[in-house]
Structure formats: C-alpha cells, structure tokens
Design a protein around this motif. Sequence first.
Motif, PDB file in Angstrom:
ATOM      1  N   GLN A   1     -15.267 -10.327  14.102  1.00 20.39           N
ATOM      2  CA  GLN A   1     -15.885 -10.190  12.692  1.00 20.39           C
ATOM      3  C   GLN A   1     -14.843 -10.227  11.753  1.00 20.39           C
ATOM      4  OE1 GLN A   1     -18.780  -9.755  12.055  1.00 20.39           O
ATOM      5  NE2 GLN A   1     -19.691  -9.580  14.100  1.00 20.39           N
ATOM      6  N   ASN A   2     -14.969 -11.428  10.991  1.00 22.08           N
ATOM      7  CA  ASN A   2     -13.739 -11.869   9.968  1.00 22.08           C
ATOM      8  C   ASN A   2     -13.727 -10.868   8.762  1.00 22.08           C
ATOM      9  OD1 ASN A   2     -12.791 -14.110  11.211  1.00 22.08           O
ATOM     10  ND2 ASN A   2     -14.419 -15.310  10.512  1.00 22.08           N
ATOM     11  N   VAL A   3     -12.677 -10.003   8.581  1.00 23.06           N
ATOM     12  CA  VAL A   3     -12.684  -8.935   7.525  1.00 23.06           C
ATOM     13  C   VAL A   3     -12.910  -9.739   6.394  1.00 23.06           C
ATOM     14  CG1 VAL A   3     -11.521  -7.142   6.623  1.00 23.06           C
ATOM     15  CG2 VAL A   3     -11.304  -7.712   9.215  1.00 23.06           C
ATOM     16  N   LEU A   4     -12.066 -10.758   6.239  1.00 22.68           N
ATOM     17  CA  LEU A   4     -12.101 -11.707   4.868  1.00 22.68           C
ATOM     18  C   LEU A   4     -13.026 -12.820   5.017  1.00 22.68           C
ATOM     19  CD1 LEU A   4      -8.413 -11.305   3.788  1.00 22.68           C
ATOM     20  CD2 LEU A   4     -10.498 -10.176   2.802  1.00 22.68           C
ATOM     21  N   LEU A   5     -13.933 -12.907   4.192  1.00 19.70           N
ATOM     22  CA  LEU A   5     -14.757 -14.184   4.441  1.00 19.70           C
ATOM     23  C   LEU A   5     -14.069 -15.592   3.804  1.00 19.70           C
ATOM     24  CD1 LEU A   5     -18.178 -12.687   2.699  1.00 19.70           C
ATOM     25  CD2 LEU A   5     -17.265 -12.819   5.044  1.00 19.70           C
ATOM     26  N   HIS A   6     -14.854 -16.723   4.014  1.00 19.69           N
ATOM     27  CA  HIS A   6     -14.025 -17.985   3.728  1.00 19.69           C
ATOM     28  C   HIS A   6     -13.482 -17.883   2.222  1.00 19.69           C
ATOM     29  CE1 HIS A   6     -18.225 -18.709   2.122  1.00 19.69           C
ATOM     30  NE2 HIS A   6     -17.574 -19.536   1.566  1.00 19.69           N
ATOM     31  N   ASP A   7     -14.022 -17.249   1.312  1.00 20.19           N
ATOM     32  CA  ASP A   7     -13.482 -17.007  -0.083  1.00 20.19           C
ATOM     33  C   ASP A   7     -12.644 -16.223  -0.337  1.00 20.19           C
ATOM     34  OD1 ASP A   7     -15.107 -15.058   0.108  1.00 20.19           O
ATOM     35  OD2 ASP A   7     -16.761 -15.649  -1.633  1.00 20.19           O
ATOM     36  N   GLY A   8     -12.347 -15.310   0.843  1.00 20.24           N
ATOM     37  CA  GLY A   8     -11.086 -14.465   0.657  1.00 20.24           C
ATOM     38  C   GLY A   8     -11.706 -13.140   0.173  1.00 20.24           C
ATOM     39  N   THR A   9     -12.985 -12.840  -0.022  1.00 21.19           N
ATOM     40  CA  THR A   9     -13.756 -11.430  -0.280  1.00 21.19           C
ATOM     41  C   THR A   9     -13.701 -10.873   1.060  1.00 21.19           C
ATOM     42  OG1 THR A   9     -15.811 -12.474  -0.241  1.00 21.19           O
ATOM     43  CG2 THR A   9     -14.387 -12.345  -2.446  1.00 21.19           C
ATOM     44  N   PRO A  10     -14.024  -9.647   0.762  1.00 26.26           N
ATOM     45  CA  PRO A  10     -14.062  -8.350   2.247  1.00 26.26           C
ATOM     46  C   PRO A  10     -15.367  -8.820   2.512  1.00 26.26           C
ATOM     47  CG  PRO A  10     -13.100  -7.395   0.539  1.00 26.26           C
ATOM     48  CD  PRO A  10     -13.526  -8.642  -0.222  1.00 26.26           C
ATOM     49  N   ASN A  11     -15.774  -8.694   3.951  1.00 21.32           N
ATOM     50  CA  ASN A  11     -17.155  -8.563   4.413  1.00 21.32           C
ATOM     51  C   ASN A  11     -17.831  -7.506   3.906  1.00 21.32           C
ATOM     52  OD1 ASN A  11     -16.280  -6.739   6.384  1.00 21.32           O
ATOM     53  ND2 ASN A  11     -16.338  -8.146   7.946  1.00 21.32           N
ATOM     54  N   ILE A  12     -19.160  -7.371   4.169  1.00 20.84           N
ATOM     55  CA  ILE A  12     -19.820  -6.083   3.897  1.00 20.84           C
ATOM     56  C   ILE A  12     -19.349  -5.023   4.412  1.00 20.84           C
ATOM     57  CG2 ILE A  12     -21.653  -6.373   5.473  1.00 20.84           C
ATOM     58  CD1 ILE A  12     -22.073  -5.413   1.641  1.00 20.84           C
ATOM     59  N   THR A  13     -18.839  -4.738   5.737  1.00 20.67           N
ATOM     60  CA  THR A  13     -18.628  -3.617   6.115  1.00 20.67           C
ATOM     61  C   THR A  13     -17.048  -2.949   5.571  1.00 20.67           C
ATOM     62  OG1 THR A  13     -19.438  -4.151   8.277  1.00 20.67           O
ATOM     63  CG2 THR A  13     -17.695  -2.540   8.373  1.00 20.67           C
ATOM     64  N   ALA A  14     -16.297  -4.137   5.290  1.00 22.48           N
ATOM     65  CA  ALA A  14     -15.107  -3.557   4.452  1.00 22.48           C
ATOM     66  C   ALA A  14     -15.393  -2.990   3.293  1.00 22.48           C
ATOM     67  CB  ALA A  14     -14.132  -4.793   4.540  1.00 22.48           C
ATOM     68  N   ARG A  15     -16.373  -3.742   2.586  1.00 24.88           N
ATOM     69  CA  ARG A  15     -16.801  -3.479   1.091  1.00 24.88           C
ATOM     70  C   ARG A  15     -17.365  -1.927   1.277  1.00 24.88           C
ATOM     71  NH1 ARG A  15     -17.778  -7.385  -2.933  1.00 24.88           N
ATOM     72  NH2 ARG A  15     -17.160  -9.372  -2.328  1.00 24.88           N
ATOM     73  N   LEU A  16     -18.137  -1.741   2.517  1.00 19.89           N
ATOM     74  CA  LEU A  16     -18.662  -0.413   2.446  1.00 19.89           C
ATOM     75  C   LEU A  16     -17.787   0.766   2.519  1.00 19.89           C
ATOM     76  CD1 LEU A  16     -21.718  -1.453   4.597  1.00 19.89           C
ATOM     77  CD2 LEU A  16     -21.830  -0.513   2.367  1.00 19.89           C
ATOM     78  N   LEU A  17     -16.745   0.532   3.331  1.00 17.56           N
ATOM     79  CA  LEU A  17     -15.823   1.559   3.717  1.00 17.56           C
ATOM     80  C   LEU A  17     -14.939   1.668   2.406  1.00 17.56           C
ATOM     81  CD1 LEU A  17     -14.486   0.177   7.326  1.00 17.56           C
ATOM     82  CD2 LEU A  17     -15.721   2.221   6.796  1.00 17.56           C
ATOM     83  N   LEU A  18     -14.696   0.567   1.597  1.00 19.57           N
ATOM     84  CA  LEU A  18     -13.752   0.763   0.442  1.00 19.57           C
ATOM     85  C   LEU A  18     -14.715   1.752  -0.592  1.00 19.57           C
ATOM     86  CD1 LEU A  18     -11.989  -2.491   0.025  1.00 19.57           C
ATOM     87  CD2 LEU A  18     -11.115  -0.617   0.650  1.00 19.57           C
ATOM     88  N   ALA A  19     -15.997   1.462  -0.586  1.00 25.33           N
ATOM     89  CA  ALA A  19     -16.993   2.086  -1.388  1.00 25.33           C
ATOM     90  C   ALA A  19     -16.874   3.653  -1.118  1.00 25.33           C
ATOM     91  CB  ALA A  19     -18.290   1.470  -1.171  1.00 25.33           C
ATOM     92  N   LEU A  20     -16.985   3.870   0.320  1.00 21.30           N
ATOM     93  CA  LEU A  20     -16.919   5.163   0.809  1.00 21.30           C
ATOM     94  C   LEU A  20     -15.752   5.840   0.261  1.00 21.30           C
ATOM     95  CD1 LEU A  20     -18.039   7.654   2.409  1.00 21.30           C
ATOM     96  CD2 LEU A  20     -17.113   6.473   4.495  1.00 21.30           C
ATOM     97  N   ARG A  21     -14.468   5.249   0.513  1.00 18.64           N
ATOM     98  CA  ARG A  21     -13.253   5.729   0.043  1.00 18.64           C
ATOM     99  C   ARG A  21     -13.214   6.077  -1.462  1.00 18.64           C
ATOM    100  NH1 ARG A  21      -8.290   3.343  -1.196  1.00 18.64           N
ATOM    101  NH2 ARG A  21      -9.481   1.603  -2.405  1.00 18.64           N
ATOM    102  N   GLU A  22     -13.926   5.357  -2.212  1.00 17.36           N
ATOM    103  CA  GLU A  22     -13.975   5.491  -3.591  1.00 17.36           C
ATOM    104  C   GLU A  22     -14.662   6.813  -3.872  1.00 17.36           C
ATOM    105  OE1 GLU A  22     -16.009   2.965  -7.399  1.00 17.36           O
ATOM    106  OE2 GLU A  22     -14.688   1.931  -6.162  1.00 17.36           O
ATOM    107  N   GLU A  23     -15.848   7.049  -3.166  1.00 19.33           N
ATOM    108  CA  GLU A  23     -16.758   8.208  -3.253  1.00 19.33           C
ATOM    109  C   GLU A  23     -16.138   9.337  -3.042  1.00 19.33           C
ATOM    110  OE1 GLU A  23     -20.130   8.300  -4.570  1.00 19.33           O
ATOM    111  OE2 GLU A  23     -19.168   6.766  -5.382  1.00 19.33           O
ATOM    112  N   THR A  24     -15.268   9.396  -1.889  1.00 19.24           N
ATOM    113  CA  THR A  24     -14.466  10.495  -1.275  1.00 19.24           C
ATOM    114  C   THR A  24     -13.198  10.868  -2.346  1.00 19.24           C
ATOM    115  OG1 THR A  24     -12.797   9.275   0.121  1.00 19.24           O
ATOM    116  CG2 THR A  24     -15.290  10.056   1.163  1.00 19.24           C
ATOM    117  N   GLU A  25     -12.635   9.873  -2.841  1.00 12.81           N
ATOM    118  CA  GLU A  25     -11.628  10.261  -3.798  1.00 12.81           C
ATOM    119  C   GLU A  25     -12.272  10.901  -5.110  1.00 12.81           C
ATOM    120  OE1 GLU A  25      -9.713   6.700  -4.903  1.00 12.81           O
ATOM    121  OE2 GLU A  25      -8.141   7.041  -3.455  1.00 12.81           O
ATOM    122  N   LYS A  26     -13.464  10.744  -5.456  1.00 17.70           N
ATOM    123  CA  LYS A  26     -14.164  11.529  -6.553  1.00 17.70           C
ATOM    124  C   LYS A  26     -14.186  12.974  -6.430  1.00 17.70           C
ATOM    125  CE  LYS A  26     -17.080   7.651  -8.446  1.00 17.70           C
ATOM    126  NZ  LYS A  26     -18.701   7.149  -8.372  1.00 17.70           N
TER     127      LYS A  26
END
Length: 364
Positions: free
Chosen positions: A228-253
């Motif tokens: 499962q490529n973490v980074l897509l062809h355009d260099g952006t994270p796949n949806i799972t990576a984005r979700l984990l970063l979003a969760l980190r953002e929520e826990t930091e709050k």
Amino acid sequence: MTKNILLIILSIIIVCVVGETAVRWLLPKWAPDAARVTKFWQYDPRYGWVHVPNARGKFSSFGFDATVTINWKGFRGPPLPYERIRNVSRIVLLGDSFAWGYGVNYSDTFAARLEQDLSHVEVVNLAVSGYSTDQQLLLYIDEGRRYKPDLVLVQVAANDITYNAETLAYTIYGKPAFTAKDGGLVVINQPVAKTPWIKQAMVRIAWRSYVLNQFFRYLQTFSQPGGQNVLLHDGTPNITARLLLALREETEKDGADLLVVFVEDVTDGPLFATFLQQRNVESVLLGQYLTHDDRSLHLRDGRHWNAAGHAIVARVLANRLRSSGRMGSGLATPHTTLVKQNRVARIVPDNPVHFHLPWRSEPE
C-alpha cells in the motif's frame, strides 16, 4: 418440460444439502465466523454499526470458544467513567477485531494484559470488530476524547487500509469514509446508508454455510491488500496516512500522545512508520516481534492472535511505554510526550498536510 426443470432444481438442492452436511462433519475447520461476531452489532447512522449495549453471548468457531460481554456504554471490557477520579495514567485504545479480542476472552486480550503489566495505568478499550481507521477517528472525536486520555493507542491492520477507501464493508454493512478535498478531509456517507433487508437476509444465510464461507476465504487469499503506497503518484499521502495524521491532530488538541500499532499483516508497515516518524508520530511494528507462520500465537484462522499472541503484544507495548519513561514505573506524568529527549523539535514536512476541522458532511 416444467417437470424436468423442477427435477433438476430439486436435484441441485439435494446435492447442496448433502454436500453441506458432509463438509460440516468432515471439515469442521471450515466453520463460518462472520455471522457469529455480527450478532453483537446493530445499525448506527454515524458509524455503520455499533455494539448492542449490555449484549452477552458466546463467540465460537472452530478452534475457539470465547465469552463476549458488551458493557452498558456499548464496548467490550469494564466501563470507565469519563472523569479522572484516580491518579493513574489513562490509555484510550482504538482498533478493530485485533484490539477487540477476536476469539479470546477479554481477560486474555492485550488491553487487559497491558493494565496488568503496567502499574498505575487504566485502558479504555473502544475497539469495535470490523472498524477501520475512518470509523476510529470519528469514534475518538465523539467518544474517546471524553475520557481525557494521556495516550491514544490506535491499532491498524491490513484490511483497515482497504476499507478506509470504501463505504461498504462485509458486503452488507455500510460505513462512513473520508475523501480528500481542498487540502482537507471530507466525511461521506453520512448518515450511513442502510442495506436493503432482502440483501442482508441472503448474505446472512450464505454466511452460515461452511462451503460458501470457505469459498469466500479462498477468494480473499487473492484479494488481500499487498503493498500500500503511503505516498500517491503526486506525492500526497494516501487516505490511511491522512487519517492517522488527522487523529494525531485531534489528540494534540486534547494534550494526549498518539501511538500507532501496525499489525504484522500490514505489508508496508515500515514505510508507514517512516512516514509517520518524519511527522513526529510514533509507531510500533508488530511484524518485528511475531509472524503469521507462528501458529502458536494465532487462532486457526491464521490471522487473529490467541491468548499467547495477545500476551506477546501486551509485553511489546508495555516495554515500549516503559522505555519512553511515561508509564509503568510509578505514577506517570500526564500529557508528557513519547518523543525521545534527544530528538530535535517537530519535524515539519516540506508540504505539510492540513486538515480542516470540523469536517463537513457531504452526500456521496
């Protein structure tokens, strides 16, 4: 002509019944399990399904016989109050069937064992069998943060990565999902669409067949997610990576740390771990400690952990938390960080991903 057609249909039915009966007697390991775990579920417009509060029963299949008790809040394990009334550290656990304790009694789960291995720590287990990272993110926003955790532990399995991009799981269960839009995440399929009852009935009947279940398992061996490529062809994270970063953002709050635990079946776990570490998110790769070919640590399905496997996972996590200096050696200091002291300040990627919260709900 009509008589011949009816005779053919009757013959097919007789062959199917005889074949199903023979398989149940000769090949008990083909026993289905999906219908057994879903008896603890009910439809929910937010998550797709939730546990039936106060449900209790046996979850049994070939090779295991576990007792399941759902507490009045709708989760497995003892219910804990939202308020912090004890001077102990608190872990909120998010996950799917692995964290839920598929096929084992709750006392044998790594969640229960983690409390035993660490002193002055309590674990709030919010895992729901079948949940993917998207549902876990919503669950933390709605429920998990109310427990005011010091640490949020999220478990990720290979099928989570697949279902994070889907709005239908297990053929008949609708679920929410997130899609990238304008640099952020947008939740879709809200409220979750209900599957027509006739389709549900047909699938549930099929789930109870030993022959059909084994056939579906065989098909799954060819459809399991590989890399499962973490980074897509355009260099952006796949949806799972984005979700984990979003969760980190929520826990930091909430002043809480985040620790991501990748099950050994996540092929690209090391790539995910590197990606997350560069963004100051800690992770554990269970593939470094146990493998699927070790049958002494897994159930007969070759995927989920047995009691011995859960004990290994609990020990790995306990050692990780002790080495961080946070937990397990006396009272922990609330809201400290898992980041090692010799690490430089937050590593910011060249093109950081921003998440616009709260998310908007849009129809599919």
